[in-house]
Design a protein around this motif. Structure first.
Motif, PDB file in Angstrom:
ATOM      1  N   ARG A 119     -10.017  -1.740  -1.810  1.00 46.72           N
ATOM      2  CA  ARG A 119      -9.660  -0.559  -2.582  1.00 46.72           C
ATOM      3  C   ARG A 119     -10.910   0.019  -3.220  1.00 46.72           C
ATOM      4  NH1 ARG A 119      -4.442  -0.010  -6.584  1.00 46.72           N
ATOM      5  NH2 ARG A 119      -4.240   2.235  -6.243  1.00 46.72           N
ATOM      6  N   ARG A 120     -11.043   1.325  -3.084  1.00 40.81           N
ATOM      7  CA  ARG A 120     -12.206   2.028  -3.618  1.00 40.81           C
ATOM      8  C   ARG A 120     -12.223   1.904  -5.127  1.00 40.81           C
ATOM      9  NH1 ARG A 120     -16.474   4.094  -4.639  1.00 40.81           N
ATOM     10  NH2 ARG A 120     -17.152   6.211  -4.161  1.00 40.81           N
ATOM     11  N   GLY A 156      -8.548   4.739  -3.333  1.00 37.75           N
ATOM     12  CA  GLY A 156      -8.063   4.790  -1.960  1.00 37.75           C
ATOM     13  C   GLY A 156      -8.255   3.447  -1.258  1.00 37.75           C
ATOM     14  N   PHE A 157      -7.537   3.267  -0.151  1.00 39.16           N
ATOM     15  CA  PHE A 157      -7.522   1.973   0.536  1.00 39.16           C
ATOM     16  C   PHE A 157      -8.301   2.011   1.854  1.00 39.16           C
ATOM     17  CE2 PHE A 157      -3.671   2.174  -2.005  1.00 39.16           C
ATOM     18  CZ  PHE A 157      -3.632   0.925  -2.602  1.00 39.16           C
ATOM     19  N   LEU A 158      -8.964   0.907   2.144  1.00 31.69           N
ATOM     20  CA  LEU A 158      -9.652   0.742   3.432  1.00 31.69           C
ATOM     21  C   LEU A 158      -9.140  -0.538   4.074  1.00 31.69           C
ATOM     22  CD1 LEU A 158     -11.876   1.295   5.559  1.00 31.69           C
ATOM     23  CD2 LEU A 158     -13.477   0.083   4.062  1.00 31.69           C
ATOM     24  N   CYS A 159      -8.633  -0.420   5.293  1.00 34.79           N
ATOM     25  CA  CYS A 159      -8.112  -1.596   5.998  1.00 34.79           C
ATOM     26  C   CYS A 159      -8.978  -1.867   7.215  1.00 34.79           C
ATOM     27  CB  CYS A 159      -6.657  -1.341   6.399  1.00 34.79           C
ATOM     28  SG  CYS A 159      -5.913  -2.737   7.259  1.00 34.79           S
ATOM     29  N   LEU A 160      -9.618  -3.038   7.235  1.00 40.46           N
ATOM     30  CA  LEU A 160     -10.489  -3.428   8.347  1.00 40.46           C
ATOM     31  C   LEU A 160      -9.792  -4.457   9.235  1.00 40.46           C
ATOM     32  CD1 LEU A 160     -13.894  -3.855   6.440  1.00 40.46           C
ATOM     33  CD2 LEU A 160     -13.086  -1.851   7.713  1.00 40.46           C
ATOM     34  N   GLY A 161     -10.445  -4.842  10.325  1.00 41.79           N
ATOM     35  CA  GLY A 161      -9.913  -5.861  11.221  1.00 41.79           C
ATOM     36  C   GLY A 161      -9.915  -7.232  10.557  1.00 41.79           C
ATOM     37  N   ALA A 162      -9.108  -8.131  11.087  1.00 39.14           N
ATOM     38  CA  ALA A 162      -8.879  -9.436  10.459  1.00 39.14           C
ATOM     39  C   ALA A 162     -10.151 -10.279  10.336  1.00 39.14           C
ATOM     40  CB  ALA A 162      -7.814 -10.209  11.231  1.00 39.14           C
ATOM     41  N   LYS A 163     -11.175  -9.966  11.149  1.00 36.84           N
ATOM     42  CA  LYS A 163     -12.435 -10.715  11.061  1.00 36.84           C
ATOM     43  C   LYS A 163     -13.583  -9.812  10.627  1.00 36.84           C
ATOM     44  CE  LYS A 163     -10.469 -14.465  12.438  1.00 36.84           C
ATOM     45  NZ  LYS A 163     -10.192 -15.524  11.442  1.00 36.84           N
ATOM     46  N   PHE A 198     -14.859  14.635   6.835  1.00 36.57           N
ATOM     47  CA  PHE A 198     -14.112  15.847   7.224  1.00 36.57           C
ATOM     48  C   PHE A 198     -12.847  16.024   6.391  1.00 36.57           C
ATOM     49  CE2 PHE A 198     -10.555  13.892   9.389  1.00 36.57           C
ATOM     50  CZ  PHE A 198     -11.050  12.638   9.699  1.00 36.57           C
ATOM     51  N   ALA A 199     -12.495  15.019   5.599  1.00 38.87           N
ATOM     52  CA  ALA A 199     -11.285  15.128   4.793  1.00 38.87           C
ATOM     53  C   ALA A 199     -11.349  14.095   3.682  1.00 38.87           C
ATOM     54  CB  ALA A 199     -10.042  14.880   5.652  1.00 38.87           C
ATOM     55  N   GLU A 200     -10.575  14.328   2.649  1.00 36.81           N
ATOM     56  CA  GLU A 200     -10.439  13.328   1.592  1.00 36.81           C
ATOM     57  C   GLU A 200      -9.104  12.630   1.817  1.00 36.81           C
ATOM     58  OE1 GLU A 200     -10.010  14.439  -2.739  1.00 36.81           O
ATOM     59  OE2 GLU A 200     -12.021  13.560  -2.729  1.00 36.81           O
ATOM     60  N   VAL A 201      -9.141  11.318   1.972  1.00 36.93           N
ATOM     61  CA  VAL A 201      -7.933  10.595   2.361  1.00 36.93           C
ATOM     62  C   VAL A 201      -7.648   9.456   1.392  1.00 36.93           C
ATOM     63  CG1 VAL A 201      -8.297  11.159   4.794  1.00 36.93           C
ATOM     64  CG2 VAL A 201      -9.171   8.998   3.897  1.00 36.93           C
ATOM     65  N   GLN A 202      -6.411   8.971   1.435  1.00 39.28           N
ATOM     66  CA  GLN A 202      -6.024   7.860   0.539  1.00 39.28           C
ATOM     67  C   GLN A 202      -6.026   6.512   1.250  1.00 39.28           C
ATOM     68  OE1 GLN A 202      -3.324  10.399   0.700  1.00 39.28           O
ATOM     69  NE2 GLN A 202      -3.675  11.546  -1.172  1.00 39.28           N
ATOM     70  N   LEU A 203      -6.042   6.571   2.583  1.00 34.78           N
ATOM     71  CA  LEU A 203      -6.051   5.313   3.350  1.00 34.78           C
ATOM     72  C   LEU A 203      -6.858   5.526   4.626  1.00 34.78           C
ATOM     73  CD1 LEU A 203      -5.008   2.454   4.291  1.00 34.78           C
ATOM     74  CD2 LEU A 203      -2.940   3.605   5.115  1.00 34.78           C
ATOM     75  N   VAL A 226       0.825  -1.211   0.000  1.00 38.72           N
ATOM     76  CA  VAL A 226       0.000   0.000   0.000  1.00 38.72           C
ATOM     77  C   VAL A 226       0.860   1.263   0.000  1.00 38.72           C
ATOM     78  CG1 VAL A 226      -1.729   1.318   1.286  1.00 38.72           C
ATOM     79  CG2 VAL A 226      -1.948  -1.181   1.089  1.00 38.72           C
ATOM     80  N   LEU A 227       1.875   1.318   0.855  1.00 39.42           N
ATOM     81  CA  LEU A 227       2.684   2.540   0.945  1.00 39.42           C
ATOM     82  C   LEU A 227       3.359   2.916  -0.380  1.00 39.42           C
ATOM     83  CD1 LEU A 227       4.195   2.656   4.558  1.00 39.42           C
ATOM     84  CD2 LEU A 227       1.958   3.361   3.692  1.00 39.42           C
ATOM     85  N   PRO A 228       3.841   1.934  -1.159  1.00 41.04           N
ATOM     86  CA  PRO A 228       4.427   2.309  -2.446  1.00 41.04           C
ATOM     87  C   PRO A 228       3.425   3.018  -3.361  1.00 41.04           C
ATOM     88  CG  PRO A 228       5.060   0.071  -1.880  1.00 41.04           C
ATOM     89  CD  PRO A 228       4.042   0.491  -0.866  1.00 41.04           C
ATOM     90  N   VAL A 229       2.149   2.659  -3.248  1.00 32.67           N
ATOM     91  CA  VAL A 229       1.132   3.358  -4.045  1.00 32.67           C
ATOM     92  C   VAL A 229       0.923   4.764  -3.499  1.00 32.67           C
ATOM     93  CG1 VAL A 229      -1.258   3.319  -4.857  1.00 32.67           C
ATOM     94  CG2 VAL A 229      -0.003   1.163  -4.563  1.00 32.67           C
ATOM     95  N   LEU A 230       0.840   4.861  -2.169  1.00 32.62           N
ATOM     96  CA  LEU A 230       0.632   6.175  -1.558  1.00 32.62           C
ATOM     97  C   LEU A 230       1.811   7.116  -1.857  1.00 32.62           C
ATOM     98  CD1 LEU A 230      -0.927   5.382   1.946  1.00 32.62           C
ATOM     99  CD2 LEU A 230      -2.020   5.604  -0.293  1.00 32.62           C
TER     100      LEU A 230
END
Lengths: 275, 196
Positions: free
Chosen positions: A271-272, A241-248, A206-211, A92-96
């Protein structure tokens, strides 16, 4: 059964009192774990019933602090599920990195363990100086603690192991000072973190974010609140943009399922899409 | 209580710790492929079986499909659900699963106390709690909650358990039927046909 029903009524009355007196609304929390926390709080405070907790809240406003720390903040750890942070670092970070400025939202940051994990990750990948992390929670008590960045020294070993498993490039101890029974993370790690109050139940974009990182928060919400929050996340993310949720946690069977594509199934990174 | 099949039913929850994989296999083996109720299995340290995934391990021993329990999914009859490692597993009033990462209870997560307490709340007298081998005291308080709501409690005979502490702790706190593993399998298999 009658006993159970009486308890249900007391819980409902307590939730209403908490909202009326202090504006904190737990009515959309998943009931079973909320009830468990409330019972534990009752036992810890030596109250004879949940109604007793409500009476104390009425006459003693300062009791709120204890109620909030008992009800809303799960314990986390740094680099929890190390493979997730490894995936963020590797994929993910290389994309960001291609963005001139990186905006990240850690939603429901609780005591901040994952915020500092993220800051360290960005620092080691050379991206921190162009990054801004918004760490939000609706619980002011938790936010204060998150901003302090102080954790029990007994946890340091687990944190350090997780850090290495997550692909850490040095030693976690270079980022904190150990003192007495506590470790305190370096002030400089906070330089691009904004801790702010935000209520996932009532507040908007409140903001536009990438992750967006929001791990092990949705499991505590009922379907209605979960769906609201997921729409909020969708609307806060840039295209791709990326969304990271919990493992379950999963987007499967939710209203935003089609707005995202799965990016890393094991790490629960989505990923959106363009929908 | 009604389960999704529309027929009145119960929910069986089985907890085990050290020595639990073999014991669970022996109990689950006794259940027929048309078992009419959901069965929840909670094993401490189930993440200590990498490479030989627990669902496959138990699935081979058992005529019922074995799956990991997922948050928000409704409990369905005839499925063995495994509590995921690292999370507490709870059952909501509407008979759907919930997960939490709240602090450990009785030094463990998942904890049988958490699962059984929620099951007692959700199912009342329809809850069936079973404690097998284990070397801690988790589940004793939860089994007491199940009994307090009129549910059924079954405990493995400590004298045959690989680790007797968990059954012993349960028996100190809760009144329960005491059976050996084979007996527990037979009892659970016959329960749907037994008069209420």
């Amino acid at each position: 059964m009658a006993e159970g029903d009486a308890e249900e009524r007391e819980i409902l009355a307590f939730v209403q009192a908490l909202k009326r007196l202090h504006g904190y609304d737990f009515s959309q929390y998943a009931p079973a774990s909320f009830k468990r926390r409330l019972r534990a709080l009752r036992a810890r405070c030596g109250a004879d019933s949940i109604a007793g907790l409500g009476r104390r809240l009425e006459r003693e406003p300062a009791f709120l602090r204890q109620v909030l720390s008992g009800l809303s903040v799960p314990v986390s750890e740094m680099f929890r599920d190390p493979w997730v942070f490894q995936a963020l670092r590797r994929d993910v970070l290389p994309v960001l990195a291609s963005y001139p400025r990186i905006h990240i939202w850690q939603a429901g940051c609780a005591h901040g363990e994952e915020v500092y994990s993220l800051a360290i990750l960005l620092q080691e990948e050379g991206l921190y100086d162009k990054s801004q992390i918004f760490a939000t929670d609706f619980n002011d008590v938790a936010l204060e603690e998150a901003a302090e960045g102080i954790y029990p020294a007994a946890s340091a070993r687990t944190y350090a192991e997780n850090y290495l498993q997550a692909g850490g490039r040095g030693s976690l101890s270079q980022y904190f000072h150990a003192r007495y029974e506590r470790i305190k993370f370096e002030e400089s790690l906070k330089r691009n973190i904004t801790f702010a109050g935000h209520n996932l139940g009532t507040d908007g974009v409140f903001a536009e974010v990438q992750l967006i990182l929001c791990r092990n928060v949705l499991i505590y919400f009922n379907d209605t609140l979960q769906d609201r929050v997921l729409r909020l996340f969708r609307d806060s993310l840039v295209h791709k943009g990326f969304l990271c949720l919990g493992a379950k946690e999963t987007l499967a069977r939710t209203p935003v399922e089609r707005d995202f594509e799965c990016f890393d199934a094991q790490a629960r990174i989505y990923r959106r899409g363009s929908a | 209580m009604e389960l999704s099949s529309g027929s009145p039913g119960r929910v069986v929850a089985i907890a085990a710790s050290s020595g639990g994989v073999a014991a669970l296999g022996e109990v689950l083996r006794a259940l027929p492929a048309d078992y009419p109720w959901p069965v929840i299995v909670l094993l401490h340290n189930s993440d200590a079986y990498p490479g030989s995934r627990l669902d496959q391990l138990l699935g081979r021993a058992c005529a019922l499909p074995v799956r990991e329990a997922e948050a928000r999914l409704p409990l369905a009859a005839g499925i063995v659900y495994l509590a995921p490692a690292g999370y507490h597993l709870l059952v909501e009033q509407d008979l759907r699963f919930a997960l939490s990462v709240d602090q450990k209870v009785a030094y463990v997560r998942p904890s049988a106390d958490v699962l059984f307490d929620s099951l007692a709340d959700a199912c009342g007298a329809a809850a069936v709690g079973v404690i097998l081998t284990g070397s801690n005291e988790d589940g004793a308080a939860g089994l007491t909650a199940i009994r307090a709501r009129g549910g059924l409690a079954i405990v493995q005979d400590p004298s045959e358990a690989q680790a007797p502490q968990m059954p012993e702790a349960a028996l100190r706190l809760a009144s329960a039927e005491v059976l050996d593993l084979a007996g527990i399998g037979v009892r659970l298999a016959a329960l749907p046909g037994a008069p209420a």
